[in-house]
Scaffold this motif. Sequence first.
Motif, mmCIF file in Angstrom:
data_model
loop_
_atom_site.group_PDB
_atom_site.id
_atom_site.type_symbol
_atom_site.label_atom_id
_atom_site.label_comp_id
_atom_site.label_asym_id
_atom_site.label_seq_id
_atom_site.Cartn_x
_atom_site.Cartn_y
_atom_site.Cartn_z
ATOM 1 N N SER A 144 6.077 11.518 -0.201
ATOM 2 C CA SER A 144 5.632 12.881 0.079
ATOM 3 C C SER A 144 6.422 13.878 -0.739
ATOM 4 O O SER A 144 7.575 13.646 -1.104
ATOM 5 C CB SER A 144 5.810 13.201 1.557
ATOM 6 O OG SER A 144 5.034 12.346 2.337
ATOM 7 N N MET A 145 5.792 15.003 -0.977
ATOM 8 C CA MET A 145 6.453 16.107 -1.672
ATOM 9 C C MET A 145 7.275 16.891 -0.663
ATOM 10 O O MET A 145 6.819 17.125 0.443
ATOM 11 C CB MET A 145 5.400 17.036 -2.294
ATOM 12 C CG MET A 145 4.556 16.410 -3.360
ATOM 13 S SD MET A 145 5.411 16.232 -4.907
ATOM 14 C CE MET A 145 5.695 17.922 -5.329
ATOM 15 N N PRO A 146 8.472 17.319 -1.034
ATOM 16 C CA PRO A 146 9.239 18.177 -0.127
ATOM 17 C C PRO A 146 8.624 19.568 -0.065
ATOM 18 O O PRO A 146 7.980 20.005 -1.013
ATOM 19 C CB PRO A 146 10.617 18.206 -0.751
ATOM 20 C CG PRO A 146 10.386 17.942 -2.200
ATOM 21 C CD PRO A 146 9.180 17.023 -2.259
ATOM 22 N N ALA A 147 8.817 20.231 1.052
ATOM 23 C CA ALA A 147 8.313 21.601 1.197
ATOM 24 C C ALA A 147 9.108 22.513 0.286
ATOM 25 O O ALA A 147 10.327 22.378 0.146
ATOM 26 C CB ALA A 147 8.433 22.046 2.633
ATOM 27 N N PRO A 148 8.441 23.483 -0.359
ATOM 28 C CA PRO A 148 9.177 24.428 -1.214
ATOM 29 C C PRO A 148 10.091 25.322 -0.370
ATOM 30 O O PRO A 148 9.784 25.625 0.773
ATOM 31 C CB PRO A 148 8.068 25.230 -1.892
ATOM 32 C CG PRO A 148 6.875 25.049 -1.029
ATOM 33 C CD PRO A 148 7.021 23.737 -0.323
ATOM 34 N N VAL A 200 0.871 -1.171 0.000
ATOM 35 C CA VAL A 200 0.000 0.000 0.000
ATOM 36 C C VAL A 200 0.911 1.224 0.000
ATOM 37 O O VAL A 200 1.766 1.373 0.871
ATOM 38 C CB VAL A 200 -0.928 0.038 1.239
ATOM 39 C CG1 VAL A 200 -1.716 1.340 1.287
ATOM 40 C CG2 VAL A 200 -1.864 -1.167 1.240
ATOM 41 N N ILE A 201 0.750 2.077 -1.010
ATOM 42 C CA ILE A 201 1.562 3.290 -1.140
ATOM 43 C C ILE A 201 0.635 4.487 -1.094
ATOM 44 O O ILE A 201 -0.361 4.534 -1.814
ATOM 45 C CB ILE A 201 2.343 3.306 -2.470
ATOM 46 C CG1 ILE A 201 3.212 2.058 -2.613
ATOM 47 C CG2 ILE A 201 3.192 4.575 -2.575
ATOM 48 C CD1 ILE A 201 3.778 1.861 -4.014
ATOM 49 N N SER A 202 0.966 5.448 -0.264
ATOM 50 C CA SER A 202 0.217 6.698 -0.230
ATOM 51 C C SER A 202 1.106 7.778 -0.833
ATOM 52 O O SER A 202 2.214 8.022 -0.356
ATOM 53 C CB SER A 202 -0.154 7.068 1.207
ATOM 54 O OG SER A 202 -0.744 8.352 1.240
ATOM 55 N N ALA A 203 0.631 8.413 -1.882
ATOM 56 C CA ALA A 203 1.373 9.500 -2.535
ATOM 57 C C ALA A 203 0.466 10.721 -2.548
ATOM 58 O O ALA A 203 -0.333 10.910 -3.450
ATOM 59 C CB ALA A 203 1.775 9.102 -3.946
#
Length: 130
Positions: free
Chosen positions: A125-129, A86-89
């Motif tokens: 997860s996306m890195p914070a800008p 299970v992958i959460s993106a």
Amino acid sequence: MSATTAYSRIEALGSCLPAAVQTTPQLAALVPGLGEVDIEKITGITERRVYDPEPASGEDSFGMALSAARDALESSRYRAADLDIVISASITRFKDGSRFTFEPSFAAMLAKELGAASAIHFDVSMPAPE
């Protein structure tokens, strides 16, 4: 010793959208100083879905991910217990309405809620800008 090759494939897809629809003119009316700028013409976007922040609606990040996963399982020949991973993106991590969640991972919570007890799980997860 013989080599074996393992393949992965997508069995099914699921989706979930919030119930409320907001048109571009409705959104533009909320932006002060926009004047007569035709945002719809510039973007081509006529409407968007807007989530209900009430926890009971189930339209937070976790609720919609869970609903989409269940939708995918309904289209699949497999059950949640058969899942290997299970992958959460997601770029959001809201649960119980507007409560931001750091731990446990969304994938772990989804696997547990779905009944995918033996599935490995992780979040992307996306890195914070900067």
